[in-house]
Motif scaffolding. Sequence first.
Motif, PDB file in Angstrom:
ATOM      1  N   ARG A   1      14.263  13.502  -4.327  1.00  0.00           N
ATOM      2  CA  ARG A   1      13.832  13.632  -2.925  1.00  0.00           C
ATOM      3  C   ARG A   1      14.383  14.928  -2.325  1.00  0.00           C
ATOM      4  O   ARG A   1      13.685  15.650  -1.631  1.00  0.00           O
ATOM      5  CB  ARG A   1      14.285  12.428  -2.083  1.00  0.00           C
ATOM      6  CG  ARG A   1      13.875  11.075  -2.651  1.00  0.00           C
ATOM      7  CD  ARG A   1      13.967   9.981  -1.609  1.00  0.00           C
ATOM      8  NE  ARG A   1      12.957  10.168  -0.577  1.00  0.00           N
ATOM      9  CZ  ARG A   1      11.699   9.751  -0.691  1.00  0.00           C
ATOM     10  NH1 ARG A   1      11.298   9.102  -1.754  1.00  0.00           N
ATOM     11  NH2 ARG A   1      10.841   9.992   0.285  1.00  0.00           N
TER      12      ARG A   1
ATOM     13  N   ARG B   1      14.464   0.622  -1.530  1.00  0.00           N
ATOM     14  CA  ARG B   1      15.357   1.632  -2.093  1.00  0.00           C
ATOM     15  C   ARG B   1      16.337   2.095  -1.016  1.00  0.00           C
ATOM     16  O   ARG B   1      16.019   2.029   0.186  1.00  0.00           O
ATOM     17  CB  ARG B   1      14.547   2.811  -2.642  1.00  0.00           C
ATOM     18  CG  ARG B   1      13.851   3.589  -1.557  1.00  0.00           C
ATOM     19  CD  ARG B   1      12.950   4.674  -2.126  1.00  0.00           C
ATOM     20  NE  ARG B   1      12.297   5.385  -1.055  1.00  0.00           N
ATOM     21  CZ  ARG B   1      11.075   5.897  -1.128  1.00  0.00           C
ATOM     22  NH1 ARG B   1      10.371   5.774  -2.230  1.00  0.00           N
ATOM     23  NH2 ARG B   1      10.565   6.539  -0.110  1.00  0.00           N
TER      24      ARG B   1
ATOM     25  N   ARG C   1       3.612  12.495  -6.849  1.00  0.00           N
ATOM     26  CA  ARG C   1       2.670  12.236  -7.952  1.00  0.00           C
ATOM     27  C   ARG C   1       2.621  13.422  -8.915  1.00  0.00           C
ATOM     28  O   ARG C   1       2.543  13.252 -10.127  1.00  0.00           O
ATOM     29  CB  ARG C   1       1.267  11.955  -7.393  1.00  0.00           C
ATOM     30  CG  ARG C   1       1.147  10.572  -6.751  1.00  0.00           C
ATOM     31  CD  ARG C   1      -0.181  10.380  -6.055  1.00  0.00           C
ATOM     32  NE  ARG C   1      -0.292   9.071  -5.449  1.00  0.00           N
ATOM     33  CZ  ARG C   1      -0.812   7.999  -6.059  1.00  0.00           C
ATOM     34  NH1 ARG C   1      -1.312   8.108  -7.273  1.00  0.00           N
ATOM     35  NH2 ARG C   1      -0.854   6.835  -5.444  1.00  0.00           N
TER      36      ARG C   1
ATOM     37  N   SER D   1       6.483   6.296  -7.672  1.00  0.00           N
ATOM     38  CA  SER D   1       7.292   5.378  -6.887  1.00  0.00           C
ATOM     39  C   SER D   1       8.689   5.218  -7.521  1.00  0.00           C
ATOM     40  O   SER D   1       9.692   5.100  -6.804  1.00  0.00           O
ATOM     41  CB  SER D   1       6.547   4.046  -6.790  1.00  0.00           C
ATOM     42  OG  SER D   1       7.387   3.023  -6.371  1.00  0.00           O
TER      43      SER D   1
ATOM     44  N   ARG E   1       5.034  -2.181  -5.700  1.00  0.00           N
ATOM     45  CA  ARG E   1       5.333  -0.826  -5.227  1.00  0.00           C
ATOM     46  C   ARG E   1       5.871  -0.855  -3.789  1.00  0.00           C
ATOM     47  O   ARG E   1       6.796  -0.127  -3.450  1.00  0.00           O
ATOM     48  CB  ARG E   1       4.084   0.042  -5.320  1.00  0.00           C
ATOM     49  CG  ARG E   1       4.507   1.451  -5.392  1.00  0.00           C
ATOM     50  CD  ARG E   1       3.579   2.485  -5.839  1.00  0.00           C
ATOM     51  NE  ARG E   1       2.423   2.202  -6.586  1.00  0.00           N
ATOM     52  CZ  ARG E   1       1.350   2.989  -6.504  1.00  0.00           C
ATOM     53  NH1 ARG E   1       1.344   3.989  -5.666  1.00  0.00           N
ATOM     54  NH2 ARG E   1       0.308   2.773  -7.263  1.00  0.00           N
TER      55      ARG E   1
ATOM     56  N   ASP F   1       9.371   0.722  -2.728  1.00  0.00           N
ATOM     57  CA  ASP F   1       9.425   1.794  -1.723  1.00  0.00           C
ATOM     58  C   ASP F   1      10.223   1.360  -0.479  1.00  0.00           C
ATOM     59  O   ASP F   1      10.833   2.188   0.194  1.00  0.00           O
ATOM     60  CB  ASP F   1       8.005   2.212  -1.297  1.00  0.00           C
ATOM     61  CG  ASP F   1       7.238   2.906  -2.427  1.00  0.00           C
ATOM     62  OD1 ASP F   1       7.862   3.290  -3.437  1.00  0.00           O
ATOM     63  OD2 ASP F   1       6.000   3.054  -2.303  1.00  0.00           O
TER      64      ASP F   1
ATOM     65  N   SER G   1       2.439  14.223   1.281  1.00  0.00           N
ATOM     66  CA  SER G   1       3.733  14.284   0.580  1.00  0.00           C
ATOM     67  C   SER G   1       3.718  13.419  -0.685  1.00  0.00           C
ATOM     68  O   SER G   1       4.413  13.727  -1.657  1.00  0.00           O
ATOM     69  CB  SER G   1       4.884  13.881   1.501  1.00  0.00           C
ATOM     70  OG  SER G   1       4.734  12.549   1.929  1.00  0.00           O
TER      71      SER G   1
ATOM     72  N   LYS H   1      -3.707   5.887   4.978  1.00  0.00           N
ATOM     73  CA  LYS H   1      -3.096   6.987   5.746  1.00  0.00           C
ATOM     74  C   LYS H   1      -3.582   8.363   5.305  1.00  0.00           C
ATOM     75  O   LYS H   1      -3.686   9.261   6.124  1.00  0.00           O
ATOM     76  CB  LYS H   1      -1.568   6.902   5.751  1.00  0.00           C
ATOM     77  CG  LYS H   1      -0.936   6.939   4.383  1.00  0.00           C
ATOM     78  CD  LYS H   1       0.526   6.566   4.479  1.00  0.00           C
ATOM     79  CE  LYS H   1       1.211   6.616   3.145  1.00  0.00           C
ATOM     80  NZ  LYS H   1       0.451   6.506   1.923  1.00  0.00           N
TER      81      LYS H   1
ATOM     82  N   THR I   1       1.465   2.060   0.386  1.00  0.00           N
ATOM     83  CA  THR I   1       0.427   2.585  -0.479  1.00  0.00           C
ATOM     84  C   THR I   1      -0.940   1.965  -0.152  1.00  0.00           C
ATOM     85  O   THR I   1      -1.016   0.789   0.203  1.00  0.00           O
ATOM     86  CB  THR I   1       0.841   2.346  -1.964  1.00  0.00           C
ATOM     87  OG1 THR I   1       0.043   3.167  -2.780  1.00  0.00           O
ATOM     88  CG2 THR I   1       0.730   0.911  -2.397  1.00  0.00           C
TER      89      THR I   1
ATOM     90  N   ALA J   1      10.696   8.482  -7.021  1.00  0.00           N
ATOM     91  CA  ALA J   1      10.937   8.710  -5.590  1.00  0.00           C
ATOM     92  C   ALA J   1      12.167   7.960  -5.090  1.00  0.00           C
ATOM     93  O   ALA J   1      12.655   8.224  -4.000  1.00  0.00           O
ATOM     94  CB  ALA J   1       9.710   8.286  -4.781  1.00  0.00           C
TER      95      ALA J   1
ATOM     96  N   ARG K   1       6.025   8.383   3.358  1.00  0.00           N
ATOM     97  CA  ARG K   1       6.840   7.186   3.613  1.00  0.00           C
ATOM     98  C   ARG K   1       7.976   7.497   4.583  1.00  0.00           C
ATOM     99  O   ARG K   1       8.442   6.631   5.303  1.00  0.00           O
ATOM    100  CB  ARG K   1       7.481   6.674   2.309  1.00  0.00           C
ATOM    101  CG  ARG K   1       6.525   6.379   1.190  1.00  0.00           C
ATOM    102  CD  ARG K   1       5.676   5.164   1.522  1.00  0.00           C
ATOM    103  NE  ARG K   1       4.839   4.760   0.393  1.00  0.00           N
ATOM    104  CZ  ARG K   1       3.788   5.438  -0.059  1.00  0.00           C
ATOM    105  NH1 ARG K   1       3.436   6.568   0.516  1.00  0.00           N
ATOM    106  NH2 ARG K   1       3.072   4.979  -1.063  1.00  0.00           N
ATOM    107  N   ASP K   2       8.456   8.754   4.538  1.00  0.00           N
ATOM    108  CA  ASP K   2       9.654   9.116   5.307  1.00  0.00           C
ATOM    109  C   ASP K   2       9.404  10.348   6.179  1.00  0.00           C
ATOM    110  O   ASP K   2      10.343  11.065   6.519  1.00  0.00           O
ATOM    111  CB  ASP K   2      10.821   9.395   4.351  1.00  0.00           C
ATOM    112  CG  ASP K   2      10.530  10.569   3.415  1.00  0.00           C
ATOM    113  OD1 ASP K   2       9.340  10.933   3.263  1.00  0.00           O
ATOM    114  OD2 ASP K   2      11.491  11.130   2.861  1.00  0.00           O
TER     115      ASP K   2
END
Length: 223
Positions: free
Chosen positions: A107, A185, A42, A98, A178, A182, A37, A19, A15, A101, A128-129
């Motif tokens: 997801r 998980r 959000r 977060s 966060r 992230d 994404s 990016k 975060t 997610a 993130r992915d």
Amino acid sequence: MPNSPIPVITIDGPTASGKGTVAQKVAQHLGFHYLDSGALYRLTALSVLRRNTPLDDEHALAKAAEHLHCHFNGAHIFLANEDVTNDIRAEAVGNMASKIAAIPTVRQALYGLQLSFRQHPGLVADGRDMGTVIFPHAALKVFLTASVEARAQRRYKQLIGKGFSANMEDLSKDLTERDARDSNRSSAPLKAAPGAYLLDTSAMTADQAVEQILSWHAAAKPI
Ligand code: DC
């Protein structure tokens, strides 16, 4: 060329690593589409916060993601027909995003929507992915990082600029929490994809980061 493969550039990172700004500029430069994404998580978070959906009601959370009525118009983001561009940037919404997610069914519910952004002439996707799960065959993958201090500073400026109040100490604590959530998980954790280029932007301007990514893109093989 409708039958040729659609190139994808993925830009993942923690975060406030910058990016979003960098990915949008890269997309603009190449004339590609852009997928934020994080905005989808959000938007889901905002929608469940407004309905007071409890965090342990995974079924309702996944349904909210599955039936997300959103659209993007330039820099503006809409939930149903309401412009929520600023509302989704509030820290409370980011924290909720977060949390939800981390739930695999949430997801999964957003998977198809993310794939649908891959359109000609190409896509820059940030999250993130993006490189690990959503677009694992992307022609170019980037993992953007920056120190906690640099990120807290950027987030502070961003929030103040949008008229929210902010405090550096709380922001650093929030970012660290966060990041941990992230990254730790079990479902699609934040991590660099195999073959991703690492880019530490702590001491870089957004334009320098964009230039570096464009030069990697120019050197990458088309898919
Ligand atoms: O990038 P962002 O801060 O707007 O994302 C908000 C939250 O959404 C983030 O804390 C984790 C989640 N997220 C995710 O799990 N996977 C993504 N591809 C993008 C965001």
